[in-house]
Design an enzyme around this catalytic site. Structure first.
Site, mmCIF file in Angstrom:
data_model
loop_
_atom_site.group_PDB
_atom_site.id
_atom_site.type_symbol
_atom_site.label_atom_id
_atom_site.label_comp_id
_atom_site.label_asym_id
_atom_site.label_seq_id
_atom_site.Cartn_x
_atom_site.Cartn_y
_atom_site.Cartn_z
ATOM 1 N N ASP A 99 0.820 -1.234 0.000
ATOM 2 C CA ASP A 99 0.000 0.000 0.000
ATOM 3 C C ASP A 99 0.844 1.271 0.000
ATOM 4 O OD1 ASP A 99 0.657 -0.257 2.740
ATOM 5 O OD2 ASP A 99 -1.365 0.225 3.454
ATOM 6 N N SER A 140 -6.175 -4.548 12.364
ATOM 7 C CA SER A 140 -6.570 -3.135 12.266
ATOM 8 C C SER A 140 -7.523 -2.665 13.343
ATOM 9 C CB SER A 140 -7.196 -2.834 10.901
ATOM 10 O OG SER A 140 -6.249 -3.008 9.911
ATOM 11 N N SER A 172 -6.794 -0.437 15.394
ATOM 12 C CA SER A 172 -6.671 1.031 15.486
ATOM 13 C C SER A 172 -7.456 1.733 14.387
ATOM 14 C CB SER A 172 -5.216 1.487 15.493
ATOM 15 O OG SER A 172 -4.381 0.592 14.854
ATOM 16 N N ASP A 224 -5.657 -0.069 5.671
ATOM 17 C CA ASP A 224 -6.506 -0.447 6.803
ATOM 18 C C ASP A 224 -7.748 0.438 6.913
ATOM 19 O OD1 ASP A 224 -4.356 -2.047 7.147
ATOM 20 O OD2 ASP A 224 -3.614 -1.084 8.966
ATOM 21 N N ALA A 234 -2.924 -7.290 16.693
ATOM 22 C CA ALA A 234 -2.831 -8.610 16.079
ATOM 23 C C ALA A 234 -2.819 -8.519 14.556
ATOM 24 C CB ALA A 234 -3.989 -9.485 16.541
HETATM 25 C C1 GLA Z 1 -0.043 -2.443 8.424
HETATM 26 C C2 GLA Z 1 -0.267 -1.036 7.891
HETATM 27 C C3 GLA Z 1 -0.858 -1.087 6.473
HETATM 28 C C4 GLA Z 1 -0.031 -1.995 5.568
HETATM 29 C C5 GLA Z 1 0.236 -3.340 6.239
HETATM 30 C C6 GLA Z 1 1.176 -4.203 5.442
HETATM 31 O O1 GLA Z 1 -1.262 -3.080 8.597
HETATM 32 O O2 GLA Z 1 -1.139 -0.328 8.730
HETATM 33 O O3 GLA Z 1 -0.937 0.217 5.947
HETATM 34 O O4 GLA Z 1 1.163 -1.370 5.181
HETATM 35 O O5 GLA Z 1 0.783 -3.183 7.533
HETATM 36 O O6 GLA Z 1 0.593 -4.591 4.248
#
Ligand code: GLA
Length: 387
Positions: A38, A127, A129, A173, A124
């Site tokens: 991303d 996401s 957050s 995320d 974990a």
């Molecule tokens: C975390 C970050 C995302 C992405 C992933 C890896 O979740 O928050 O933005 O970079 O790592 O794909």
């Protein structure tokens, strides 16, 4: 979710039963394929879970913001200000960062009473957050009739995470949490933000998420280190082509890395990003053609690349993945999220799911001394008001 009980807890904390709070929900997410792409302007393919963050919110005739959560004992309150500062290592930085984004837009807020409850495990890689940020953003947008669209709320939440919380994540995320759709995954181009919600038809298979339950220590610094290595690769590749990000190279150009990038580590990082983009595009295509077997193979290849080229897996994730692959009915299995711990995501035949869980649990405990958690999520909608 027992909403009656949750509302009861709200009244216990804030009183005044005559004024009913409004309930919002925002999912966590699991990324099916497209990892560490991303922030390189690449492709991702996440989906929203039916686990996430619930928020009860009510306006108060004061100038005070009150924050509370069912998850642990850590209530706080603050007077409304023109602009907020990070409060150190406290969870309210997530909502406060979002509130700050509203204030920066000169949106006039009033006193508010927040009660959160999250059922997605913290830290974990699912996401939690982004889920807190987006539930806050959607709720404030509605409460103050701000009329911001979902993409704007997604960008504000990412900014809150980057600038206020201080975690330099990409947009995946918050985007997945904002644009999730029941039984669909989101094929997103993180450069243009053009996306497509693709039906996630798993036929006789189901998604299983496994939490390593490994404490993630150095994730943020390692994450930033990887971002730095990708920036270095982009700089070096300028001698080949004027690119803005690694995702402007195609898998057919991987051979040029050898010539332009001397450092073998930086070269491997670039190879992961470019090859992973190719895998995402193919994964979406084969999913649309109902070829789950190839989809699973691509998940496996993604993990191997994250292990060997990007080096963000580690013993626990690798144990789950490589032991998991030995079990019957496993179509594909890989780490998901930032890595270094956190979760794996697997596609497993429904008839073999129970055995997958029990057998993997035993061998994982034996090899790591840790007890894993298993989730069989449904794919849900993005952040929204539910009551
Ligand atoms: C975390 C970050 C995302 C992405 C992933 C890896 O979740 O928050 O933005 O970079 O790592 O794909």
């Amino acid at each position: 979710m027992d909403t009656k009980n949750f509302t009861e807890k709200f009244y216990e904390r804030y009183g005044n039963r005559d004024d009913k709070p409004v309930l919002f929900f925002s999912p966590g997410r699991v990324n099916l394929i497209g990892e560490h792409t991303d922030y390189n302007g690449g492709f991702v393919f996440p989906c929203a879970l039916n686990y996430g963050t619930y928020l009860l919110l009510r306006k108060a005739n004061t100038n005070t913001l009150k924050f509370s959560t069912i998850n642990f004992n850590d209530d706080s309150e603050t007077e409304l200000k023109d602009i907020f500062q990070n409060t150190g290592k406290k969870w309210i930085n997530y909502p406060l960062g979002v509130i700050n984004e509203f204030l920066k837009k000169r949106i006039k807020l009033s006193g508010l009473e927040f009660l959160y409850f999250g059922d997605v495990p913290n830290g974990a890689g699912l996401s939690s957050s982004a889920s807190i940020e987006m539930v806050t953003a959607v709720a404030l947008n509605e409460f103050f009739n701000t009329g911001l669209d979902t993409l704007e709320l997604v960008k504000m939440s990412q900014k809150a995470e980057n600038e206020f919380v201080g975690m330099n994540c990409g947009i995946m995320d918050q985007f997945a949490v904002g644009f999730g759709k029941k039984d669909h995954a989101i094929f997103l181009n993180c450069d243009t933000l053009v996306f497509e919600q693709v039906p996630l038809i798993l036929n006789d298979c189901s998604l299983i998420i496994t939490n390593t339950n490994k404490r993630r220590g150095l994730t943020d610094s390692k994450y930033n280190e990887r971002r730095g290595e990708c920036d270095t690769a982009v700089e070096l590749l300028q001698a080949y082509k004027p690119i803005r990000n690694l995702s402007e190279l195609t898998t057919g150009e991987i051979h040029v890395l050898e010539k332009y990038i001397n450092d073998p580590v930086v070269r491997k990082r670039a190879r992961h990003v470019i090859s992973e983009n190719g895998r995402v595009v193919e994964a979406v295509k084969v999913l649309k053609n109902n070829n789950l077997v190839r989809f699973g193979e691509l998940m496996n290849l993604s993990h191997d690349s994250l292990k060997d080229d990007y080096e963000v897996t580690g013993y626990e994730l690798d144990t789950l993945v490589y032991e998991g692959r030995k079990l019957r009915g496993v179509i594909g299995t890989r780490m998901t999220g930032a890595g270094f711990g956190g979760c794996t995501v697997s596609i497993v035949r429904k008839t073999d799911s129970a055995k997958f869980i029990s057998e993997l649990s035993v061998v994982y405990q034996k090899k790591t001394g840790l007890v894993p958690d298993f989730y069989q999520p449904e794919i849900g909608n993005g952040a929204e008001r539910i009551e």
